[in-house]
Design a protein around this motif. Structure first.
Motif, PDB file in Angstrom:
ATOM      1  N   ALA A   3       0.846  -1.199   0.000  1.00 27.29           N
ATOM      2  CA  ALA A   3       0.000   0.000   0.000  1.00 27.29           C
ATOM      3  C   ALA A   3       0.875   1.241   0.000  1.00 27.29           C
ATOM      4  N   ARG A   6       2.347   1.699  -3.410  1.00 25.25           N
ATOM      5  CA  ARG A   6       1.358   2.205  -4.363  1.00 25.25           C
ATOM      6  C   ARG A   6       1.135   3.699  -4.143  1.00 25.25           C
ATOM      7  N   ARG A   7       1.089   4.078  -2.852  1.00 22.80           N
ATOM      8  CA  ARG A   7       0.916   5.489  -2.513  1.00 22.80           C
ATOM      9  C   ARG A   7       2.065   6.329  -3.061  1.00 22.80           C
ATOM     10  N   ARG A 329      -2.161   4.199   7.388  1.00 23.39           N
ATOM     11  CA  ARG A 329      -1.437   3.080   6.817  1.00 23.39           C
ATOM     12  C   ARG A 329      -2.370   1.906   6.546  1.00 23.39           C
ATOM     13  N   GLU A 332      -6.061   2.069   3.717  1.00 20.38           N
ATOM     14  CA  GLU A 332      -5.743   2.611   2.408  1.00 20.38           C
ATOM     15  C   GLU A 332      -7.003   2.718   1.570  1.00 20.38           C
TER      16      GLU A 332
END
Lengths: 335, 300
Positions: A3, A6-7, A329, A332
């Motif tokens: 995640a 990806r962020r 966190r 997401e």
């Protein structure tokens, strides 16, 4: 962790798009300047007795791209130069690439802005907690009003007031430059002392300009947290005030990291005024100088670098927030 | 047929009277808020009528350059011997006129875009907010500086137009989030359930409940515009066509050497004081607006 990756990728993609837009804007602004600076330079060189071919080549070197070909071709050349960090040649500092000039100026902007931000963050957050706890008393009122006023006043007004006080009325701080020339640049006490002395006014201005925002943000954040159940529970458990203070501050500080990005961005923008007023040779002063000297390659570069600094500050603050706040966190997709 | 119309009109005027009554009550509670309103009205008066009190062009007194403050010249004189106070008063109309134009454009564009995006949601919302975020990321001042090489911002109107077109991002974001929270409330749901048109819902239900919020944003936009244009002139990248506060600051610092010799300090202090006073007025007024807008703050 995926995640997070990806962020990060999303942020980087958005940042690249922004940089693309900003470069395109500066490319077309440079092109649309009345009295094309490249043509003017070319005419001048031919007048001075240069052959048209030599003048053409000299202009190409000066501006870092071929001014011939279609607009599209020029645009592609400019962009491919950017990938190689080649922003052309500066007119005011001949023989040196724009990127070299800019990177040597960047540290004089980034370090004072960061120092000022950290200073104002520390003081503002602590004062914000007091302003929230004492919000019905005199102290809280005074802190809140000082916060709104400092938050409302533009940075250049603060800089001018500080300058008038500390360099004109009571001249204890030096005005202009990064250090006295009598010191050898390097790791020696005299030079470092002089560096600090010269950076004092800019850093103080950044700190004062940021402080108001922190106090107001922390105050409202603490007020919200004070109403939460876990504070009541802590009080009922008979915890000492110091512990409660830490409980509150730790929870209230989290939302402030989103403001960190905004405040860094604002300070980078304000750097232009502060560097001009204190004659401090960072990116902002470079941008002003490039405009007054009509040095368009340097102007485009300085604009790009200031914007890039703001974008990077935004991304960094957001990622930092992800790291320290477990709620972001895990949850997401709730952006 | 006419009776219901009249009662409806009556209802609205009483509502409006109640609103102004509320504004008055909130202002009366703290003298600082009154002071804020008085300051703002004073500046408005100065901008509109101030230049009428002075001859055009302002008289010069070449024997009295950079005179110290005295009864004759409250803030001394400038490099040509012109009275500094007179310069501040006559310079205010450029500053205030362009600030008002900026504020109107900012608020109209920002409110329109924010309302539309927040109310429609979906694809339009995404696209508009992407654009807004980009506008918010590109730093305004450096962009203005770069643009100043092609545009000269000759008149106050041009200046206001450019600043307004660059400045709606923040308002759009704020109005959108307000709209998002309001549209879930009962009265909007009810209006939609009744089959009222979108224009009716937005114009009659959403906008009135957001009016104080928008007014607050308008005041903030005025301050932002004053700072931005005074700053642009101060930096000295624009041609000095009109007399205004930014030009005064520039001449005091870079012409008069106010950062090293005290002679030009009053010349620097006068426009600075004007900016500080205007800021103070707006901060105090926004504080009052905050309370009108957020009724929960009223009980202390």
């Amino acid at each position: 962790m995926t995640a997070f990756a990806r962020r990060l990728a999303g942020h980087l993609a958005r940042g690249l798009v922004m940089i693309l837009i900003v470069t395109t804007v500066s490319f077309f602004v440079i092109r649309s300047v009345p009295g094309d600076p490249m043509a003017a330079k070319y005419e001048k060189m031919v007048e001075q007795g240069m052959s048209p071919e030599a003048a053409q080549r000299a202009v190409e070197v000066l501006f870092g791209f071929a001014p011939t070909g279609s607009l599209w071709q020029q645009y592609v050349d400019y962009m491919s130069g950017l990938v190689r960090l080649d922003l052309g040649q500066s007119l005011t500092v001949p023989g040196v690439g724009v990127s070299t000039v800019l990177f040597s100026a960047a540290k004089w902007t980034i370090l004072p802005v960061l120092a000022g931000t950290l200073l104002s963050f520390l003081i503002g957050v602590i004062m914000g907690v007091y302003a929230a706890i004492r919000r019905s008393g005199k102290l809280g009122d005074i802190l809140a009003i000082s916060g709104s006023l400092l938050h409302g006043v533009p940075q250049y007004v603060l800089a001018l007031l500080l300058g008038a006080v500390f360099t004109t009325l009571w001249p204890i701080l030096p005005q202009g430059g990064t250090a006295d020339i009598m010191f050898e640049p390097g790791f020696n006490a005299g030079y470092i002392g002089s560096l600090v002395e010269h950076a004092m006014l800019p850093v103080l201005t950044y700190a004062l300009a940021g402080y108001g925002g922190w106090i107001l943000a922390m105050k409202s954040s603490v007020v919200t947290v004070l109403g939460d159940d876990f504070i009541l529970a802590a009080e009922l458990r008979g915890l000492k005030r110091g512990f409660i203070f830490r409980y509150v501050a730790r929870n209230a500080i989290l939302p402030l990291f989103t403001i960190l990005a905004l405040s860094l961005g604002m300070l980078f923008g304000g750097a232009i005024f502060i560097e001009r007023i204190f004659n401090y040779p960072g990116l902002g002063l470079m941008l002003i100088d490039s405009i007054t000297n009509r040095d368009y390659a340097l102007m485009g570069g300085a604009f790009l670098l200031i914007t890039a600094a703001i974008i990077i500050a935004n991304i960094a603050a957001d990622l930092f927030y992800t790291v320290i706040d477990p709620r972001v966190r895990s949850g997401e997709g709730t952006t | 047929m006419t009776a219901p119309v009249i009662t409806m009109g009556d209802g609205r005027t009483t509502m409006r009277r109640n609103f102004w009554h509320g504004v008055w009550r909130v202002l009366k509670r703290k003298p600082s808020r009154m002071a804020g309103m008085v300051i703002i009205l004073g500046f408005a008066f100065m901008g509109v009528f101030g230049p009428l009190f002075y001859p055009d062009p302002l008289p010069r007194d070449t024997a009295n350059l950079y005179a110290a403050p005295s009864w004759e010249h409250l803030f001394g004189t400038d490099f040509e011997g012109t009275d500094v106070l007179a310069l501040v008063v006559t310079g205010s109309s450029y500053v205030l006129l362009s600030a008002v134009i900026t504020a109107i454009i900012t608020v109209v564009l920002g409110t329109g875009i924010g309302l539309f995006a927040g109310f429609r949601r979906g694809r339009w919302d995404t696209v508009l907010m992407r654009i807004t975020d980009m506008k918010l990321t590109i730093p305004g001042l450096p962009l203005l500086l770069v643009l100043s090489t092609i545009w000269k911002f000759g008149s106050a109107i041009e200046m206001g137009l450019v600043l307004g077109l660059l400045g709606w991002g923040g308002v759009a974001r704020a109005v959108r989030s307000q709209t998002l929270s309001l549209r879930e409330r009962g009265f909007i749901e009810a209006a939609r359930g009744l089959g009222l048109s979108t224009t009716h819902i937005i114009g009659r239900e959403l906008l009135p409940s957001m009016a104080p919020f928008i007014a607050m944003n308008m005041l903030i936009a005025v301050t932002g515009a004053v700072y931005a244009q005074v700053g642009l002139f101060f930096l000295g990248v624009l041609p000095f066509e009109a007399n205004n506060w930014g030009v005064m600051l520039n001449l005091a610092v870079f012409g008069g050497g106010a950062m090293s010799s005290p002679a030009a300090l009053p010349y620097l202090a006068a426009p600075l004081l004007a900016i500080l006073l205007l800021t103070l007025g707006i901060v105090l007024a926004v504080d009052a607006m905050d309370e009108i807008f957020n009724p929960r703050l009223r009980e202390e």
